[in-house]
Write a protein that holds these residues in place. Structure first.
Motif, PDB file in Angstrom:
ATOM      1  N   ALA A  32       0.824  -1.203   0.000  1.00  0.00           N
ATOM      2  CA  ALA A  32       0.000   0.000   0.000  1.00  0.00           C
ATOM      3  C   ALA A  32       0.861   1.255   0.000  1.00  0.00           C
ATOM      4  N   THR A  33       0.287   2.335  -0.482  1.00  0.00           N
ATOM      5  CA  THR A  33       0.983   3.617  -0.496  1.00  0.00           C
ATOM      6  C   THR A  33       1.129   4.187   0.907  1.00  0.00           C
ATOM      7  N   ASP A  34       0.288   3.735   1.844  1.00  0.00           N
ATOM      8  CA  ASP A  34       0.328   4.224   3.217  1.00  0.00           C
ATOM      9  C   ASP A  34       0.277   3.050   4.182  1.00  0.00           C
ATOM     10  N   HIS A  35       1.100   3.101   5.225  1.00  0.00           N
ATOM     11  CA  HIS A  35       1.079   2.069   6.276  1.00  0.00           C
ATOM     12  C   HIS A  35      -0.267   2.104   7.005  1.00  0.00           C
ATOM     13  N   ARG A  36      -0.739   3.305   7.340  1.00  0.00           N
ATOM     14  CA  ARG A  36      -2.059   3.512   7.934  1.00  0.00           C
ATOM     15  C   ARG A  36      -2.918   4.166   6.861  1.00  0.00           C
ATOM     16  N   ILE A  37      -4.009   3.512   6.513  1.00  0.00           N
ATOM     17  CA  ILE A  37      -4.816   4.012   5.403  1.00  0.00           C
ATOM     18  C   ILE A  37      -5.416   5.377   5.688  1.00  0.00           C
ATOM     19  N   ARG A  38      -5.708   6.060   4.601  1.00  0.00           N
ATOM     20  CA  ARG A  38      -6.420   7.332   4.607  1.00  0.00           C
ATOM     21  C   ARG A  38      -7.168   7.392   3.288  1.00  0.00           C
ATOM     22  N   ALA A  39      -8.024   8.379   3.124  1.00  0.00           N
ATOM     23  CA  ALA A  39      -8.748   8.505   1.852  1.00  0.00           C
ATOM     24  C   ALA A  39      -7.733   8.556   0.715  1.00  0.00           C
ATOM     25  N   ASP A  40      -7.988   7.799  -0.320  1.00  0.00           N
ATOM     26  CA  ASP A  40      -7.163   7.706  -1.531  1.00  0.00           C
ATOM     27  C   ASP A  40      -5.901   6.870  -1.387  1.00  0.00           C
ATOM     28  N   THR A  41      -5.722   6.170  -0.272  1.00  0.00           N
ATOM     29  CA  THR A  41      -4.645   5.179  -0.210  1.00  0.00           C
ATOM     30  C   THR A  41      -4.919   4.143  -1.294  1.00  0.00           C
ATOM     31  N   THR A  42      -3.890   3.739  -1.987  1.00  0.00           N
ATOM     32  CA  THR A  42      -4.031   2.706  -3.016  1.00  0.00           C
ATOM     33  C   THR A  42      -3.026   1.599  -2.749  1.00  0.00           C
ATOM     34  N   GLY A  43      -3.235   0.507  -3.417  1.00  0.00           N
ATOM     35  CA  GLY A  43      -2.304  -0.609  -3.296  1.00  0.00           C
ATOM     36  C   GLY A  43      -2.912  -1.865  -3.864  1.00  0.00           C
ATOM     37  N   ARG A  44      -2.425  -2.975  -3.333  1.00  0.00           N
ATOM     38  CA  ARG A  44      -2.970  -4.254  -3.761  1.00  0.00           C
ATOM     39  C   ARG A  44      -2.909  -5.220  -2.588  1.00  0.00           C
ATOM     40  N   ILE A  45      -3.862  -6.153  -2.595  1.00  0.00           N
ATOM     41  CA  ILE A  45      -3.914  -7.195  -1.584  1.00  0.00           C
ATOM     42  C   ILE A  45      -3.688  -8.529  -2.268  1.00  0.00           C
ATOM     43  N   ARG A  46      -3.004  -9.417  -1.560  1.00  0.00           N
ATOM     44  CA  ARG A  46      -2.811 -10.774  -2.085  1.00  0.00           C
ATOM     45  C   ARG A  46      -3.853 -11.662  -1.436  1.00  0.00           C
ATOM     46  N   VAL A  47      -4.640 -12.286  -2.287  1.00  0.00           N
ATOM     47  CA  VAL A  47      -5.622 -13.283  -1.867  1.00  0.00           C
ATOM     48  C   VAL A  47      -5.197 -14.587  -2.509  1.00  0.00           C
ATOM     49  N   PRO A  48      -5.748 -15.712  -2.079  1.00  0.00           N
ATOM     50  CA  PRO A  48      -5.323 -16.972  -2.704  1.00  0.00           C
ATOM     51  C   PRO A  48      -5.406 -16.909  -4.234  1.00  0.00           C
ATOM     52  N   GLY A  49      -4.263 -17.024  -4.873  1.00  0.00           N
ATOM     53  CA  GLY A  49      -4.215 -17.096  -6.328  1.00  0.00           C
ATOM     54  C   GLY A  49      -4.037 -15.793  -7.080  1.00  0.00           C
ATOM     55  N   ALA A  50      -4.078 -14.630  -6.416  1.00  0.00           N
ATOM     56  CA  ALA A  50      -3.994 -13.377  -7.171  1.00  0.00           C
ATOM     57  C   ALA A  50      -3.654 -12.187  -6.281  1.00  0.00           C
ATOM     58  N   TRP A  51      -3.120 -11.150  -6.921  1.00  0.00           N
ATOM     59  CA  TRP A  51      -2.980  -9.839  -6.311  1.00  0.00           C
ATOM     60  C   TRP A  51      -4.099  -8.976  -6.882  1.00  0.00           C
ATOM     61  N   LEU A  52      -4.852  -8.278  -6.022  1.00  0.00           N
ATOM     62  CA  LEU A  52      -5.973  -7.452  -6.454  1.00  0.00           C
ATOM     63  C   LEU A  52      -5.741  -5.997  -6.062  1.00  0.00           C
ATOM     64  N   PRO A  53      -5.959  -5.073  -6.998  1.00  0.00           N
ATOM     65  CA  PRO A  53      -5.764  -3.653  -6.667  1.00  0.00           C
ATOM     66  C   PRO A  53      -6.912  -3.134  -5.798  1.00  0.00           C
TER      67      PRO A  53
END
Length: 140
Positions: free
Chosen positions: A50-71
């Motif tokens: 993620a662009t921020d360790h602690r989220i805020r409005a407009d933080t972006t990134g991706r999460i890894r779930v089984p089988g894929a990275w999702l934005p």
């Protein structure tokens, strides 16, 4: 106390899955906004960038779930409530209600058609309770 109900939210009528914990609201909120803790309580998230360790409005990134990275993109982050979009679609809202005297309610807000996601939310609430109240998280 765990509860599943239909509720009015800032995003309209949603399915709310919530649980009361014996921890201060600030501690619960910290677990929800700290991206490094998401894999500790989410039964689906195995990694976060993620662009921020602690989220805020407009933080972006991706999460890894089984089988894929999702934005993802955080669409709102206000006093103890945040919402996001995952792969461009609205996902669960996250909220902490301060109940006073070291008690709070953590709630996940789902679209009304999101009933299939309720078991995932229930597991996440169990994991948050274990994490915040000093126990072990449930095997994922």
């Amino acid at each position: 106390m765990t509860q599943i109900r239909t509720a009015r939210t800032p995003d309209g009528r949603r399915l709310e899955v919530s649980h009361v914990l014996s921890v201060p609201a600030v501690e619960a909120w910290d677990a929800l906004v700290d991206t490094t803790q998401w894999p500790e309580w989410s039964p689906l998230v195995n990694g976060v960038e993620a662009t921020d360790h602690r989220i805020r409005a407009d933080t972006t990134g991706r999460i890894r779930v089984p089988g894929a990275w999702l934005p993802f993109r955080i669409t709102s982050c206000t006093a103890r409530r945040w919402t996001w979009r995952v792969t461009g679609f609205p996902a669960a809202g996250h909220r902490v209600d301060d109940l006073g005297t070291d008690r709070c309610r953590i709630a996940f807000e789902l679209p009304l058609h999101g009933t299939g996601y309720v078991p995932v939310c229930l597991r996440a609430l169990e994991n948050l309770e274990a994490l915040l109240e000093g126990g072990e998280t449930v095997d994922q």
